[in-house]
Design a protein around this motif. Structure first.
Motif, PDB file in Angstrom:
ATOM      1  N   ARG A  12       0.831  -1.216   0.000  1.00  0.00           N
ATOM      2  CA  ARG A  12       0.000   0.000   0.000  1.00  0.00           C
ATOM      3  C   ARG A  12       0.860   1.258   0.000  1.00  0.00           C
ATOM      4  N   ALA A  13       1.918   1.249   0.788  1.00  0.00           N
ATOM      5  CA  ALA A  13       2.808   2.414   0.850  1.00  0.00           C
ATOM      6  C   ALA A  13       3.484   2.657  -0.493  1.00  0.00           C
ATOM      7  N   LEU A  14       3.934   1.586  -1.146  1.00  0.00           N
ATOM      8  CA  LEU A  14       4.610   1.740  -2.438  1.00  0.00           C
ATOM      9  C   LEU A  14       3.650   2.212  -3.517  1.00  0.00           C
ATOM     10  N   LEU A  15       2.387   1.833  -3.415  1.00  0.00           N
ATOM     11  CA  LEU A  15       1.405   2.331  -4.379  1.00  0.00           C
ATOM     12  C   LEU A  15       1.168   3.831  -4.190  1.00  0.00           C
ATOM     13  N   ARG A  16       1.293   4.308  -2.953  1.00  0.00           N
ATOM     14  CA  ARG A  16       1.155   5.744  -2.686  1.00  0.00           C
ATOM     15  C   ARG A  16       2.394   6.529  -3.099  1.00  0.00           C
ATOM     16  N   ALA A  21       9.767   2.663  -4.923  1.00  0.00           N
ATOM     17  CA  ALA A  21       9.715   1.245  -5.287  1.00  0.00           C
ATOM     18  C   ALA A  21      11.055   0.705  -5.770  1.00  0.00           C
ATOM     19  N   GLN A  22      11.771   1.451  -6.589  1.00  0.00           N
ATOM     20  CA  GLN A  22      13.045   0.940  -7.097  1.00  0.00           C
ATOM     21  C   GLN A  22      14.077   0.805  -5.983  1.00  0.00           C
ATOM     22  N   GLY A  23      14.089   1.737  -5.064  1.00  0.00           N
ATOM     23  CA  GLY A  23      15.003   1.639  -3.927  1.00  0.00           C
ATOM     24  C   GLY A  23      14.674   0.455  -3.040  1.00  0.00           C
ATOM     25  N   ALA A  56       0.775  -0.757 -11.780  1.00  0.00           N
ATOM     26  CA  ALA A  56       0.050   0.275 -11.030  1.00  0.00           C
ATOM     27  C   ALA A  56       0.985   1.391 -10.568  1.00  0.00           C
ATOM     28  N   MET A  57       2.287   1.072 -10.469  1.00  0.00           N
ATOM     29  CA  MET A  57       3.282   2.075 -10.078  1.00  0.00           C
ATOM     30  C   MET A  57       3.964   2.695 -11.293  1.00  0.00           C
ATOM     31  N   ALA A  58       3.481   2.341 -12.494  1.00  0.00           N
ATOM     32  CA  ALA A  58       4.054   2.821 -13.757  1.00  0.00           C
ATOM     33  C   ALA A  58       5.517   2.419 -13.890  1.00  0.00           C
ATOM     34  N   LEU A  59       5.835   1.169 -13.484  1.00  0.00           N
ATOM     35  CA  LEU A  59       7.198   0.648 -13.580  1.00  0.00           C
ATOM     36  C   LEU A  59       7.217  -0.592 -14.465  1.00  0.00           C
ATOM     37  N   ASP A  60       8.332  -0.799 -15.129  1.00  0.00           N
ATOM     38  CA  ASP A  60       8.524  -1.974 -15.959  1.00  0.00           C
ATOM     39  C   ASP A  60       8.778  -3.183 -15.049  1.00  0.00           C
ATOM     40  N   PRO A  61       7.937  -4.215 -15.118  1.00  0.00           N
ATOM     41  CA  PRO A  61       8.117  -5.384 -14.254  1.00  0.00           C
ATOM     42  C   PRO A  61       9.471  -6.071 -14.440  1.00  0.00           C
ATOM     43  N   VAL A  62       9.992  -6.078 -15.659  1.00  0.00           N
ATOM     44  CA  VAL A  62      11.287  -6.718 -15.909  1.00  0.00           C
ATOM     45  C   VAL A  62      12.405  -5.935 -15.222  1.00  0.00           C
TER      46      VAL A  62
END
Length: 98
Positions: A12-16, A21-23, A56-62
């Motif tokens: 939940r925190a990472l979605l906010r 997220a990368q860190g 949902a975080m607009a990040l590339d899963p790979v």
């Protein structure tokens, strides 16, 4: 960790704050691998809850998965526990470290 609700709270925190997220993808598996001495379990655990949320975080899963794998690899390499496990394995197999 899952039963304690930590994973759900972290997700939940990472979605906010997706900028974190990368860190987290690099440091969380690193810390878990350093403590445990293995890189596989921390990598799989972190991937299980971060990769599905990547879009949902607009990040590339790979890319996110690569950061997680690298963090786990570095943590396992730095782990003092992994060195102890490796040396114990040599002793139990009859090797004298020659």
């Amino acid at each position: 960790i899952r039963e304690s609700g930590l994973i759900e709270a972290m997700t939940r925190a990472l979605l906010r704050w997706p900028s974190l997220a990368q860190g987290v993808a690099l440091t969380l598996p690193w810390a878990l691998a350093t403590v445990s001495g293995t890189g596989i379990a921390p990598a799989v655990t972190v991937m299980e809850f971060m990769i599905p949320e990547a879009p949902a975080m607009a990040l590339d899963p790979v890319r996110l998965g690569t950061l997680i794998a690298m963090g786990a690899h570095f943590g396992r390499t730095m782990s003092l526990v992994a060195a102890v496990v490796a040396s114990r394995t040599k002793v139990s197999n009859g090797s004298h470290g020659d």
